[in-house]
Design a protein around this motif. Structure first.
Motif, mmCIF file in Angstrom:
data_model
loop_
_atom_site.group_PDB
_atom_site.id
_atom_site.type_symbol
_atom_site.label_atom_id
_atom_site.label_comp_id
_atom_site.label_asym_id
_atom_site.label_seq_id
_atom_site.Cartn_x
_atom_site.Cartn_y
_atom_site.Cartn_z
ATOM 1 N N UNK A 148 0.825 -1.214 0.000
ATOM 2 C CA UNK A 148 0.000 0.000 0.000
ATOM 3 C C UNK A 148 0.857 1.262 0.000
ATOM 4 N N UNK A 149 1.921 1.256 0.817
ATOM 5 C CA UNK A 149 2.799 2.431 0.845
ATOM 6 C C UNK A 149 3.503 2.637 -0.499
ATOM 7 N N UNK A 150 3.963 1.532 -1.096
ATOM 8 C CA UNK A 150 4.646 1.639 -2.389
ATOM 9 C C UNK A 150 3.685 2.188 -3.444
ATOM 10 N N UNK A 151 2.490 1.620 -3.494
ATOM 11 C CA UNK A 151 1.488 2.070 -4.469
ATOM 12 C C UNK A 151 1.157 3.543 -4.279
ATOM 13 N N UNK A 152 0.975 3.955 -3.053
ATOM 14 C CA UNK A 152 0.615 5.342 -2.759
ATOM 15 C C UNK A 152 1.704 6.316 -3.208
ATOM 16 N N UNK A 153 2.955 5.978 -2.912
ATOM 17 C CA UNK A 153 4.044 6.883 -3.285
ATOM 18 C C UNK A 153 4.256 6.920 -4.794
ATOM 19 N N UNK A 154 4.093 5.804 -5.460
ATOM 20 C CA UNK A 154 4.224 5.795 -6.920
ATOM 21 C C UNK A 154 3.183 6.721 -7.547
ATOM 22 N N UNK A 155 1.960 6.649 -7.050
ATOM 23 C CA UNK A 155 0.903 7.524 -7.563
ATOM 24 C C UNK A 155 1.227 8.993 -7.273
ATOM 25 N N UNK A 156 1.757 9.244 -6.088
ATOM 26 C CA UNK A 156 2.119 10.621 -5.738
ATOM 27 C C UNK A 156 3.198 11.169 -6.670
ATOM 28 N N UNK A 157 4.248 10.372 -6.896
ATOM 29 C CA UNK A 157 5.338 10.811 -7.770
ATOM 30 C C UNK A 157 4.839 11.087 -9.195
ATOM 31 N N UNK A 158 3.955 10.209 -9.680
ATOM 32 C CA UNK A 158 3.518 10.318 -11.076
ATOM 33 C C UNK A 158 2.384 11.328 -11.262
ATOM 34 N N UNK A 159 1.382 11.260 -10.410
ATOM 35 C CA UNK A 159 0.159 12.040 -10.617
ATOM 36 C C UNK A 159 0.251 13.452 -10.050
ATOM 37 N N UNK A 160 0.819 13.576 -8.866
ATOM 38 C CA UNK A 160 0.852 14.887 -8.207
ATOM 39 C C UNK A 160 2.131 15.663 -8.538
ATOM 40 N N UNK A 161 3.269 14.993 -8.436
ATOM 41 C CA UNK A 161 4.539 15.691 -8.639
ATOM 42 C C UNK A 161 5.004 15.675 -10.092
ATOM 43 N N UNK A 162 4.361 14.847 -10.913
ATOM 44 C CA UNK A 162 4.685 14.780 -12.353
ATOM 45 C C UNK A 162 6.170 14.532 -12.590
ATOM 46 N N UNK A 163 6.753 13.633 -11.820
ATOM 47 C CA UNK A 163 8.181 13.324 -11.950
ATOM 48 C C UNK A 163 8.399 12.454 -13.182
ATOM 49 N N UNK A 164 9.443 12.759 -13.949
ATOM 50 C CA UNK A 164 9.678 12.059 -15.216
ATOM 51 C C UNK A 164 10.063 10.594 -15.011
ATOM 52 N N UNK A 165 11.034 10.353 -14.139
ATOM 53 C CA UNK A 165 11.609 9.016 -13.981
ATOM 54 C C UNK A 165 11.517 8.593 -12.519
ATOM 55 N N UNK A 166 10.860 7.475 -12.271
ATOM 56 C CA UNK A 166 10.726 6.945 -10.913
ATOM 57 C C UNK A 166 11.444 5.601 -10.866
ATOM 58 N N UNK A 167 12.487 5.524 -10.055
ATOM 59 C CA UNK A 167 13.248 4.292 -9.904
ATOM 60 C C UNK A 167 12.984 3.709 -8.521
ATOM 61 N N UNK A 168 12.402 2.514 -8.491
ATOM 62 C CA UNK A 168 12.282 1.807 -7.219
ATOM 63 C C UNK A 168 13.501 0.902 -7.075
ATOM 64 N N UNK A 169 13.857 0.610 -5.846
ATOM 65 C CA UNK A 169 15.046 -0.213 -5.593
ATOM 66 C C UNK A 169 14.724 -1.192 -4.472
ATOM 67 N N UNK A 170 14.730 -2.486 -4.813
ATOM 68 C CA UNK A 170 14.459 -3.514 -3.818
ATOM 69 C C UNK A 170 13.076 -4.125 -3.978
ATOM 70 N N UNK A 171 12.892 -5.274 -3.324
ATOM 71 C CA UNK A 171 11.591 -5.926 -3.292
ATOM 72 C C UNK A 171 11.169 -6.588 -4.581
ATOM 73 N N UNK A 172 12.138 -6.941 -5.457
ATOM 74 C CA UNK A 172 11.776 -7.540 -6.749
ATOM 75 C C UNK A 172 11.957 -9.060 -6.764
ATOM 76 N N UNK A 173 12.421 -9.638 -5.660
ATOM 77 C CA UNK A 173 12.680 -11.082 -5.627
ATOM 78 C C UNK A 173 11.428 -11.892 -5.332
ATOM 79 N N UNK A 174 11.643 -13.079 -4.785
ATOM 80 C CA UNK A 174 10.517 -13.984 -4.534
ATOM 81 C C UNK A 174 10.318 -14.241 -3.041
ATOM 82 N N UNK A 175 10.953 -13.426 -2.199
ATOM 83 C CA UNK A 175 10.770 -13.564 -0.757
ATOM 84 C C UNK A 175 9.360 -13.168 -0.340
ATOM 85 N N UNK A 176 8.946 -13.574 0.858
ATOM 86 C CA UNK A 176 7.574 -13.294 1.308
ATOM 87 C C UNK A 176 7.263 -11.808 1.417
#
Length: 305
Positions: free
Chosen positions: A195-223
């Motif tokens: 939920x936090x990740x989704x919320x911040x992604x929307x904020x960066x894209x929709x409100x702040x209109x940031x061109x490039x958003x790079x997330x780092x971490x959480x891409x594996x298969x861990x729980x």
């Protein structure tokens, strides 16, 4: 003393180079060549063979040249009033340029002709050897923008957000973006929470209109690896080729890269890219992404390829 430049981090791109050598001769020597009366045979064929062999032998002759695959060699010899012009054009798909191969080709071809003509001409001079043009490599794909692009970095990690570990990958991303003259306007560290990740992604894209958003971490298969799950909820278009390229590039270096589930896509006019969390993987990802990925902003503005 340093040795060869490290090109291990580079991707192969199509490269081409053309070089030229000028051999000054007497006008009467040109006549002998035209009439096929030179004592050691056909200078045209000899130059082509010698130049082609020289291309293949360049790393044996020049200690700091990398061995590279040769896709094509074209040697041409033309006659002027009192000179021969030798050109060599070489092509490859590789990590480093091919200009030295072209320069070596015309040099050896000129020396071969010199050797063949020296019994009939004591005025021979190799007047010049120069590079005419070259193409290929990352420099050919740089993008120019009217204003600086803005970037946001989102580190998703329970251990980093709690202070258990320090953030090193985020620092690498910031440094790499600064070298590319991309402004980092936001950098946040949050737990692996969908939920936090989704919320911040929307904020960066929709409100702040940031061109490039790079997330780092959480891409594996861990729980607790949930970044792709959050990202897919906000994407309007997936750019699957970028995610595939990141995995392929990493897989050539580490056999675990295929386990990354990272996504890439567009929301509005923002590009979101999921990067792995480790420092080595982040370095690899930044090497592979830029500058090519920046062309996506031209495409979103409906500019031609």
């Amino acid at each position: 003393m340093d040795g060869m430049f490290d090109v291990g981090h580079k991707q192969g791109t199509y490269r081409i180079a053309k070089a030229q050598a000028i051999l000054q001769v007497k006008p009467e020597t040109i006549t002998l060549i035209k009439e096929g009366k030179t004592p050691k045979g056909d200078v045209f064929e000899a130059a082509k063979v010698a130049g082609t062999l020289a291309v293949k032998k360049t790393p044996d002759l020049l200690p700091y040249c990398h061995p590279l695959p040769i896709d094509n060699v074209t040697i041409h010899v033309s006659l002027n009033h009192d000179s021969l012009e030798i050109t060599a054009e070489t092509e490859t798909v590789w990590k480093t340029g091919i200009e030295m191969e072209s320069l070596t080709a015309v040099s050896i071809a000129a020396l071969s002709i010199y050797d063949m003509l020296k019994p009939v001409d004591d005025s021979l001079v190799i007047e010049s050897v120069k590079l005419l043009n070259k193409k290929g490599g990352k420099s050919d794909f740089k993008q120019e923008f009217d204003k600086k692009l803005q970037a946001a970095i989102l580190i998703t990690s329970d251990s980093i957000s709690s202070g258990e570990k320090s953030d090193q990958s985020g620092k690498i991303i910031v440094q790499r973006l600064e070298k590319l003259e991309i402004d980092v306007v936001e950098s946040k560290i949050i737990p692996d929470d969908v939920n936090q990740i989704e919320s911040l992604l929307k904020q960066f894209c929709d409100e702040q209109k940031i061109d490039l958003v790079l997330t780092c971490g959480g891409t594996g298969v861990g729980p607790r690896d949930m970044t792709p799950e959050a990202t897919i909820k906000v994407l309007e278009k997936q750019v699957t080729g970028v995610a595939e390229m990141l995995r392929n590039y990493g897989q050539q270096r580490v056999p675990f890269s295929m386990l990354s589930r990272g996504l890439t896509g567009i929301r509005g006019n923002s590009l979101i890219v999921n990067l792995p969390g480790s420092t080595n993987a982040v370095n690899d990802a930044m090497d592979s992404l830029f500058p090519g990925i920046l062309h996506i902003f031209k495409m979103m503005e409906n500019e031609k390829h």
